[in-house]
Design a protein around this motif. Structure first.
Motif, PDB file in Angstrom:
ATOM      1  N   GLN A  22     -44.448 -13.645  31.037  1.00 40.11           N
ATOM      2  CA  GLN A  22     -44.440 -12.486  30.140  1.00 40.11           C
ATOM      3  C   GLN A  22     -45.813 -11.830  30.091  1.00 40.11           C
ATOM      4  O   GLN A  22     -45.924 -10.613  30.047  1.00 40.11           O
ATOM      5  CB  GLN A  22     -43.993 -12.898  28.741  1.00 40.11           C
ATOM      6  N   SER A  23     -46.871 -12.615  30.140  1.00 38.92           N
ATOM      7  CA  SER A  23     -48.235 -12.071  30.086  1.00 38.92           C
ATOM      8  C   SER A  23     -48.599 -11.293  31.337  1.00 38.92           C
ATOM      9  O   SER A  23     -49.533 -10.495  31.321  1.00 38.92           O
ATOM     10  CB  SER A  23     -49.237 -13.205  29.876  1.00 38.92           C
ATOM     11  N   SER A  28     -43.019 -10.095  34.737  1.00 42.31           N
ATOM     12  CA  SER A  28     -42.799 -10.413  33.322  1.00 42.31           C
ATOM     13  C   SER A  28     -41.312 -10.507  32.987  1.00 42.31           C
ATOM     14  O   SER A  28     -40.929 -11.245  32.077  1.00 42.31           O
ATOM     15  CB  SER A  28     -43.486  -9.394  32.417  1.00 42.31           C
ATOM     16  N   GLU A  43     -47.565  -8.108  23.952  1.00 40.55           N
ATOM     17  CA  GLU A  43     -46.215  -8.402  24.445  1.00 40.55           C
ATOM     18  C   GLU A  43     -45.279  -8.886  23.332  1.00 40.55           C
ATOM     19  O   GLU A  43     -44.129  -9.212  23.595  1.00 40.55           O
ATOM     20  CB  GLU A  43     -46.272  -9.462  25.555  1.00 40.55           C
TER      21      GLU A  43
END
Length: 196
Positions: A47-48, A60, A96
């Protein structure tokens, strides 16, 4: 609730049964903790990658896979992996926090649930697509975060909602077919049983 979920299991057909056979295993509490930590870390790292832009946005999207695998193993494991990843993302990449809990993470949870309790891959895609649509609409209408660009937050109408819903179901269908394909290929390895 357990009775309802057990009744739902009788509707699993061969398309989703292979996932139930190869991944949804009874694992010890110690293994659940280890798998949960690994999957939450993987989801956080993937995700980062969105902060890199371009190819990072594609990477991501793969954070869904980590939560999906955890949820298919066990609903409790999937939810705990989701929460752990959420806390890790809050520390490592706070930007995020709008995307993960209501899009990629939510998609992994809902699809994992659907694989465990729904009759077919199509139903799994529809259920997951509706969940993803609700997450996106929550971000757009309640939080007012421009996840689809600045124009989408100021002009959310029925047509836009239907486009989001159709895209979400199609996107979920791609995930369902891709995940089933991976599991089927994995199941062809002689003597293999996942997570043994």
């Amino acid at each position: 609730m357990n009775k309802f979920l057990n009744n739902c299991k009788q509707f699993i057909n061969p398309e989703t049964k292979i996932v139930d056979h190869y991944i949804a295993l009874s694992v010890t509490p110690a293994r659940k903790i280890a798998y949960g930590a690994l999957l939450a870390s993987l989801a956080t790292i993937l995700q980062s990658a969105g902060m890199l832009g371009g190819i990072g946005l594609l990477v991501s999207a793969l954070s869904t896979l980590a939560i999906l695998i955890g949820t298919v193993i066990s609903l409790q494991l999937g939810f705990l992996s989701y929460l752990t990843a959420l806390f890790l993302i809050a520390v490592i990449q706070p930007s995020e926090l709008f995307a993960f809990p209501l899009t990629t993470g939510l998609l992994g949870l809902s699809m994992g649930f659907a694989f465990r309790y729904f009759k077919s891959g199509f139903l799994a895609a529809v259920f997951s697509g509706i969940s993803l649509t609700l997450g996106i609409l929550f971000i757009l209408l309640i939080i007012k975060f421009p996840i689809l660009g600045p124009a989408a937050t100021s002009d959310v109408d029925f047509n836009l909602i239907m486009i989001i819903l159709l895209f979400s179901i199609f996107y979920s269908w791609i995930w369902v077919k891709g995940f089933l394909s991976i599991v089927k290929k994995f199941s062809r390895i002689p003597g293999n049983r996942a997570f043994d």
